[in-house]
Scaffold this active site. Sequence first.
Site, short mmCIF file in Angstrom:
data_model
loop_
_atom_site.label_atom_id
_atom_site.label_comp_id
_atom_site.label_asym_id
_atom_site.label_seq_id
_atom_site.Cartn_x
_atom_site.Cartn_y
_atom_site.Cartn_z
CE1 TYR A 22 -4.31 0.74 -0.27
CE2 TYR A 22 -4.39 -1.42 0.78
CZ TYR A 22 -5.01 -0.41 0.06
OH TYR A 22 -6.31 -0.55 -0.34
CB THR A 53 -4.36 3.87 -22.25
OG1 THR A 53 -3.89 3.80 -23.60
CG2 THR A 53 -5.84 4.20 -22.24
C1 LIG Z 1 -9.01 3.38 -24.73
C2 LIG Z 1 -9.40 4.80 -24.52
C3 LIG Z 1 -9.76 5.25 -23.24
C4 LIG Z 1 -10.05 4.34 -22.07
O1 LIG Z 1 -9.04 3.58 -21.63
P1 LIG Z 1 -9.33 2.31 -20.66
O2 LIG Z 1 -7.97 1.95 -20.23
O3 LIG Z 1 -10.03 1.31 -21.49
O4 LIG Z 1 -10.17 2.81 -19.53
C5 LIG Z 1 -9.99 6.61 -23.09
N1 LIG Z 1 -9.90 7.45 -24.13
C6 LIG Z 1 -9.59 7.04 -25.37
C7 LIG Z 1 -9.51 8.04 -26.48
C8 LIG Z 1 -9.35 5.70 -25.60
O5 LIG Z 1 -9.08 5.29 -26.85
#
Ligand SMILES: *Cc1c(COP(=O)(O)O)cnc(C)c1O
Length: 415
Positions: A53, A224
């Site tokens: 944590y 991401t």
């Molecule tokens: C994939 C994506 C997200 C979300 O990502 P996750 O990891 O699936 O929550 C947000 N914005 C855009 C433009 C994306 O392509």
Amino acid sequence: MNKQHLTDYDPAIQKAIESELNRQESGLEMIPSENFVSLAVLEALGSVLTNKYSEGYPGKRYYGGCEFIDVVEQLAIDRAKEIFGAEHVNVQPLSGAPANVACYFALLEPGDTILGMDLSHGGHLTHGHPVTSIAKVFNFVRYKTDAQGLIDMDNLRAMALEHKPKLILVGYSAYSREIDYPAIKQIADEVGAMTMADIAHIAGLIAGKQMNNPVPIFDVVSTTTHKTLRGPRGGMIMCKKDFAKKIDKAIFPGLQGGPHENNIAGKAIAFKEALEPAFVDYAKQIKANAKVLERKFNEFGYTLMFGGTDNHLLLIDVTPKGLTGAEAEKALDHAGITVNKNMIPDDPRSPMDPSGIRLGTPALTTRGMKEADMETVAVLIEQALTHHTDESVLQRVREEVKALTLQFPLYPEHR
Ligand SMILES: *Cc1c(COP(=O)(O)O)cnc(C)c1O
């Protein structure tokens, strides 16, 4: 404490993991948001860092024993700053969606207006689609692409002047063109809006210097880490110093609890990889491979949305060929080629059975495939789509897919 290895303790899970490895290895992964992480990243994910944590940030934690965790998280932050030229970085977002939610709460008050792109024109659910919880909190208005398929800058400016948004949002999931960040920043300045770019899909192409980088221009940039950036599943926020405190507070304690430090170690490793000269070659190859697919699908007479691609993905309207997006996805699945059905701009069909498919090259490029392989892949896709109801053709394509993938082993060290 159970000290048995997975194979001995839980064969059911072990078998499912092995089957998934086989599936990944023997098929063509063309979902443009997917990729294959390195062995080093996999090792970090399975490390003892998952036990710890560490609420708070490096040097300011709510738990003792964080001295090594701090090393890991600080390395991730420093490397991300170097890649993108960011003033401030938060590597704790658990994924792209929570990163976006945190950005909205950091910058805005409930009820404030956000101008983002229409989902069917390439935007993301978290950019205010009515099905999301966040759409109940903020007032989302939408701009669209023009008849040529490019971002309609006149429409964007008109919407900005009409709705006076607090935030203008760019960055997409199914849009295949470059983005003119300075022009959008100018419109934002004209109406007094803050700027946010969501580079979830294209972060790796920016890191590899093959696409424009919004980080020096925009106030806040979310991403991401698991798509073209080729790290572990997770999110990240970069921002100007002025927003640093607000962003950090919005992630913790605003939205999340303890950070996933095994995952943050994986991010740090992926960032080290992205700083290598070889990553520039990777990003170049992703685009070169996508260009081959663009040329081939044009030759085959398909309709490419946005007129083609400047990045890693293609959005293709398959309905003129006599099938739907869902039928195309299913046929390709049978042939061992994974893509996803996708809405096209102003799609007359439904999200569950839209007109298009979206496909991309990041994962195949990681496996080492080049232009000549893309020619082969395009022909295989064309055959599967043309004969989508003929199981014997799909079976033959699947065998050719298998033969192709055998030349590009994935994680041979796991065998
Ligand atoms: C994939 C994506 C997200 C979300 O990502 P996750 O990891 O699936 O929550 C947000 N914005 C855009 C433009 C994306 O392509």
